[in-house]
Design a protein around this motif. Structure first.
Motif, PDB file in Angstrom:
ATOM      1  N   GLY A 223      -8.231  -0.511  19.426  1.00 20.75           N
ATOM      2  CA  GLY A 223      -7.375  -1.303  18.551  1.00 20.75           C
ATOM      3  C   GLY A 223      -6.704  -0.520  17.444  1.00 20.75           C
ATOM      4  O   GLY A 223      -5.789  -1.031  16.794  1.00 20.75           O
ATOM      5  N   ALA A 224      -7.117   0.729  17.196  1.00 23.79           N
ATOM      6  CA  ALA A 224      -6.571   1.493  16.072  1.00 23.79           C
ATOM      7  C   ALA A 224      -5.099   1.833  16.280  1.00 23.79           C
ATOM      8  O   ALA A 224      -4.250   1.529  15.437  1.00 23.79           O
ATOM      9  N   THR A 225      -4.784   2.486  17.394  1.00 24.06           N
ATOM     10  CA  THR A 225      -3.388   2.859  17.631  1.00 24.06           C
ATOM     11  C   THR A 225      -2.529   1.630  17.899  1.00 24.06           C
ATOM     12  O   THR A 225      -1.348   1.598  17.536  1.00 24.06           O
ATOM     13  N   GLU A 226      -3.125   0.597  18.534  1.00 26.54           N
ATOM     14  CA  GLU A 226      -2.383  -0.638  18.758  1.00 26.54           C
ATOM     15  C   GLU A 226      -1.993  -1.276  17.422  1.00 26.54           C
ATOM     16  O   GLU A 226      -0.874  -1.794  17.266  1.00 26.54           O
ATOM     17  N   PHE A 227      -2.937  -1.262  16.477  1.00 25.42           N
ATOM     18  CA  PHE A 227      -2.627  -1.790  15.152  1.00 25.42           C
ATOM     19  C   PHE A 227      -1.483  -1.008  14.514  1.00 25.42           C
ATOM     20  O   PHE A 227      -0.532  -1.608  13.975  1.00 25.42           O
ATOM     21  N   LEU A 228      -1.563   0.318  14.547  1.00 21.64           N
ATOM     22  CA  LEU A 228      -0.531   1.136  13.915  1.00 21.64           C
ATOM     23  C   LEU A 228       0.846   0.846  14.501  1.00 21.64           C
ATOM     24  O   LEU A 228       1.823   0.650  13.766  1.00 21.64           O
ATOM     25  N   ASP A 229       0.939   0.810  15.807  1.00 19.75           N
ATOM     26  CA  ASP A 229       2.234   0.552  16.447  1.00 19.75           C
ATOM     27  C   ASP A 229       2.773  -0.824  16.068  1.00 19.75           C
ATOM     28  O   ASP A 229       3.961  -0.984  15.743  1.00 19.75           O
ATOM     29  N   ALA A 230       1.904  -1.839  16.121  1.00 16.24           N
ATOM     30  CA  ALA A 230       2.336  -3.197  15.807  1.00 16.24           C
ATOM     31  C   ALA A 230       2.684  -3.344  14.322  1.00 16.24           C
ATOM     32  O   ALA A 230       3.644  -4.045  13.966  1.00 16.24           O
ATOM     33  N   TYR A 231       1.927  -2.674  13.462  1.00 19.10           N
ATOM     34  CA  TYR A 231       2.171  -2.811  12.015  1.00 19.10           C
ATOM     35  C   TYR A 231       3.480  -2.153  11.618  1.00 19.10           C
ATOM     36  O   TYR A 231       4.237  -2.692  10.803  1.00 19.10           O
ATOM     37  N   VAL A 232       3.755  -0.980  12.200  1.00 12.18           N
ATOM     38  CA  VAL A 232       5.034  -0.323  11.930  1.00 12.18           C
ATOM     39  C   VAL A 232       6.188  -1.211  12.390  1.00 12.18           C
ATOM     40  O   VAL A 232       7.205  -1.358  11.686  1.00 12.18           O
ATOM     41  N   GLN A 233       6.035  -1.828  13.544  1.00 13.45           N
ATOM     42  CA  GLN A 233       7.073  -2.721  14.061  1.00 13.45           C
ATOM     43  C   GLN A 233       7.269  -3.920  13.137  1.00 13.45           C
ATOM     44  O   GLN A 233       8.400  -4.389  12.938  1.00 13.45           O
ATOM     45  N   ALA A 234       6.193  -4.422  12.550  1.00 13.01           N
ATOM     46  CA  ALA A 234       6.280  -5.569  11.648  1.00 13.01           C
ATOM     47  C   ALA A 234       6.841  -5.191  10.286  1.00 13.01           C
ATOM     48  O   ALA A 234       7.599  -5.950   9.676  1.00 13.01           O
ATOM     49  N   VAL A 235       6.468  -4.012   9.798  1.00 14.14           N
ATOM     50  CA  VAL A 235       6.857  -3.598   8.446  1.00 14.14           C
ATOM     51  C   VAL A 235       8.303  -3.106   8.400  1.00 14.14           C
ATOM     52  O   VAL A 235       8.985  -3.261   7.377  1.00 14.14           O
ATOM     53  N   THR A 236       8.800  -2.529   9.476  1.00 10.98           N
ATOM     54  CA  THR A 236      10.138  -1.939   9.468  1.00 10.98           C
ATOM     55  C   THR A 236      11.219  -2.923   9.021  1.00 10.98           C
ATOM     56  O   THR A 236      12.021  -2.598   8.126  1.00 10.98           O
ATOM     57  N   PRO A 237      11.307  -4.147   9.580  1.00  5.19           N
ATOM     58  CA  PRO A 237      12.351  -5.063   9.087  1.00  5.19           C
ATOM     59  C   PRO A 237      12.146  -5.486   7.637  1.00  5.19           C
ATOM     60  O   PRO A 237      13.121  -5.798   6.945  1.00  5.19           O
ATOM     61  N   ILE A 238      10.908  -5.485   7.173  1.00  6.31           N
ATOM     62  CA  ILE A 238      10.657  -5.809   5.766  1.00  6.31           C
ATOM     63  C   ILE A 238      11.244  -4.720   4.876  1.00  6.31           C
ATOM     64  O   ILE A 238      11.936  -5.007   3.884  1.00  6.31           O
ATOM     65  N   ILE A 239      10.977  -3.465   5.205  1.00  7.77           N
ATOM     66  CA  ILE A 239      11.501  -2.355   4.416  1.00  7.77           C
ATOM     67  C   ILE A 239      13.023  -2.322   4.472  1.00  7.77           C
ATOM     68  O   ILE A 239      13.706  -2.089   3.460  1.00  7.77           O
ATOM     69  N   GLU A 240      13.583  -2.570   5.641  1.00  7.48           N
ATOM     70  CA  GLU A 240      15.049  -2.615   5.754  1.00  7.48           C
ATOM     71  C   GLU A 240      15.619  -3.744   4.903  1.00  7.48           C
ATOM     72  O   GLU A 240      16.692  -3.595   4.304  1.00  7.48           O
ATOM     73  N   GLY A 241      14.904  -4.872   4.829  1.00  2.26           N
ATOM     74  CA  GLY A 241      15.332  -5.965   3.952  1.00  2.26           C
ATOM     75  C   GLY A 241      15.234  -5.575   2.487  1.00  2.26           C
ATOM     76  O   GLY A 241      16.122  -5.901   1.689  1.00  2.26           O
ATOM     77  N   TYR A 242      14.155  -4.871   2.112  1.00  5.23           N
ATOM     78  CA  TYR A 242      14.044  -4.367   0.744  1.00  5.23           C
ATOM     79  C   TYR A 242      15.232  -3.469   0.412  1.00  5.23           C
ATOM     80  O   TYR A 242      15.791  -3.531  -0.696  1.00  5.23           O
ATOM     81  N   GLN A 243      15.631  -2.612   1.345  1.00  6.47           N
ATOM     82  CA  GLN A 243      16.760  -1.722   1.118  1.00  6.47           C
ATOM     83  C   GLN A 243      18.041  -2.516   0.898  1.00  6.47           C
ATOM     84  O   GLN A 243      18.822  -2.207  -0.004  1.00  6.47           O
ATOM     85  N   ARG A 244      18.259  -3.541   1.717  1.00  6.72           N
ATOM     86  CA  ARG A 244      19.470  -4.352   1.561  1.00  6.72           C
ATOM     87  C   ARG A 244      19.485  -5.095   0.232  1.00  6.72           C
ATOM     88  O   ARG A 244      20.539  -5.270  -0.381  1.00  6.72           O
ATOM     89  N   GLU A 245      18.309  -5.532  -0.229  1.00  4.60           N
ATOM     90  CA  GLU A 245      18.209  -6.291  -1.466  1.00  4.60           C
ATOM     91  C   GLU A 245      18.022  -5.390  -2.685  1.00  4.60           C
ATOM     92  O   GLU A 245      17.802  -5.872  -3.795  1.00  4.60           O
ATOM     93  N   ASN A 246      18.119  -4.076  -2.467  1.00  3.28           N
ATOM     94  CA  ASN A 246      18.023  -3.089  -3.546  1.00  3.28           C
ATOM     95  C   ASN A 246      16.672  -3.129  -4.267  1.00  3.28           C
ATOM     96  O   ASN A 246      16.578  -2.846  -5.458  1.00  3.28           O
ATOM     97  N   LYS A 247      15.620  -3.510  -3.552  1.00  4.37           N
ATOM     98  CA  LYS A 247      14.260  -3.393  -4.092  1.00  4.37           C
ATOM     99  C   LYS A 247      13.856  -1.937  -3.905  1.00  4.37           C
ATOM    100  O   LYS A 247      13.745  -1.443  -2.784  1.00  4.37           O
ATOM    101  N   SER A 248      13.658  -1.240  -4.995  1.00  8.98           N
ATOM    102  CA  SER A 248      13.538   0.220  -4.927  1.00  8.98           C
ATOM    103  C   SER A 248      12.152   0.712  -4.525  1.00  8.98           C
ATOM    104  O   SER A 248      12.008   1.844  -4.064  1.00  8.98           O
ATOM    105  N   HIS A 249      11.106  -0.118  -4.699  1.00  4.81           N
ATOM    106  CA  HIS A 249       9.748   0.371  -4.428  1.00  4.81           C
ATOM    107  C   HIS A 249       8.871  -0.754  -3.908  1.00  4.81           C
ATOM    108  O   HIS A 249       9.029  -1.913  -4.292  1.00  4.81           O
TER     109      HIS A 249
END
Length: 292
Positions: A223-249
């Motif tokens: 489950g370790a690598t499966e978690f990492l792959d799935a979490y990156v996939q889940a977090v990526t659109p969040i970070i891209e949304g932060y970038q669009r909304e100018n949330k710096s950190h």
């Protein structure tokens, strides 16, 4: 005659109509590494540039907010800016908006226009336009903020003035131990206690998740690598949304029981994957590493 200040850094004068978003633009510049000075009299531009030249790379990009709060001193801005242009990488950003938009903004905050005196808000706006006309005409960049909210203006400012290759968002991955409490500033939290604890291995107990032995053990668990792959996939659109909304950190907290083994190893592995996201800078901190 004193020497002209040396052109060691970029200098930006932020000016424009009251209510057009100078504070929002200044905050966005500060978030992207600019040294911002608010309500600076034009006469202080030269000493500020000389200071920037002396400290060199320690103060490479300076933004000075200049506006009608300077009173009669504002009239000297065009001449002062022209004198400094040849010796410095100097630009002027002018923020504007329609009269209707400015009136609405002042009414929303229930504050008077700085130049309205005994008149109306619109009287103050018209007088400010008159005083700023020559400055607007001599500006390098004019941004009309009529249809922009504060987040859109911050994003527009970042697009115009962030350094080439500069990160659009910074993420801290913070390992921690649940037994010491949740991090108060975490935007996202993930729990690594679903993995076997290296603490119960005699050969790994004294080590930390920074060691190759512990890292290999943790990442080899089901489950370790499966978690990492799935979490990156889940977090990526969040970070891209932060970038669009100018949330710096943002802060991503990765926890285990004591914050020594699993959370540390998984934080480092997650950071290596997230660093592939364009425009993202990642750093890793271990809050509870070293606690008994």
């Amino acid at each position: 005659m004193s020497e002209e200040p040396s052109a060691r850094g970029e200098v930006l004068i932020v000016t424009g109509m009251s209510g057009a978003g100078r504070t929002t633009a200044a905050n966005a510049l500060e978030d992207h590494g600019w040294y911002v000075v608010d309500n600076l009299p034009p006469q202080m531009l030269r000493p500020l540039l000389e200071l920037a030249g002396r400290v060199g790379s320690e103060l490479p990009r300076v933004a000075a907010v200049v506006d009608v709060r300077g009173g009669d001193l504002l009239a000297e801005l065009p001449a002062t800016a022209q004198q400094l242009r040849d010796a410095n990488n100097l630009r002027i950003l002018f923020l504007d908006a329609s009269d209707d938009a400015l009136v609405r903004r002042f009414e929303q905050v229930r504050r008077p226009h700085p130049l309205q005196s005994a008149g109306t808000i619109l009287d103050g706006i018209r007088e400010e336009r008159r005083q700023l006309q020559s400055i607007r005409e001599g500006s390098d960049i004019v941004v009309d903020t009529t249809g922009l909210n504060i987040h859109q203006l911050a994003s527009r400012t970042a697009e115009l003035f962030e350094e080439e290759g500069a990160p659009r968002h910074r993420t801290t991955i913070l390992s921690f131990g649940f037994k010491y409490g949740l991090p108060a500033d975490a935007d996202l939290v993930a729990d690594m206690r679903f993995l076997p604890n290296p603490f119960w291995r005699d050969d790994l107990r004294a080590l930390t998740g920074e060691s190759e032995a512990v890292s290999n053990y943790v990442l080899a668990q089901e489950g370790a690598t499966e978690f990492l792959d799935a979490y990156v996939q889940a977090v990526t659109p969040i970070i891209e949304g932060y970038q669009r909304e100018n949330k710096s950190h943002s802060t991503i907290a990765i926890g285990c029981t004591g914050g020594k083994h699993r959370s540390v190893a998984m934080s480092l592995a997650l950071a290596a994957l997230l660093e592939r996201i364009p425009g993202l800078r990642v750093r890793v901190r271990h809050r509870d590493l070293g606690r008994e």
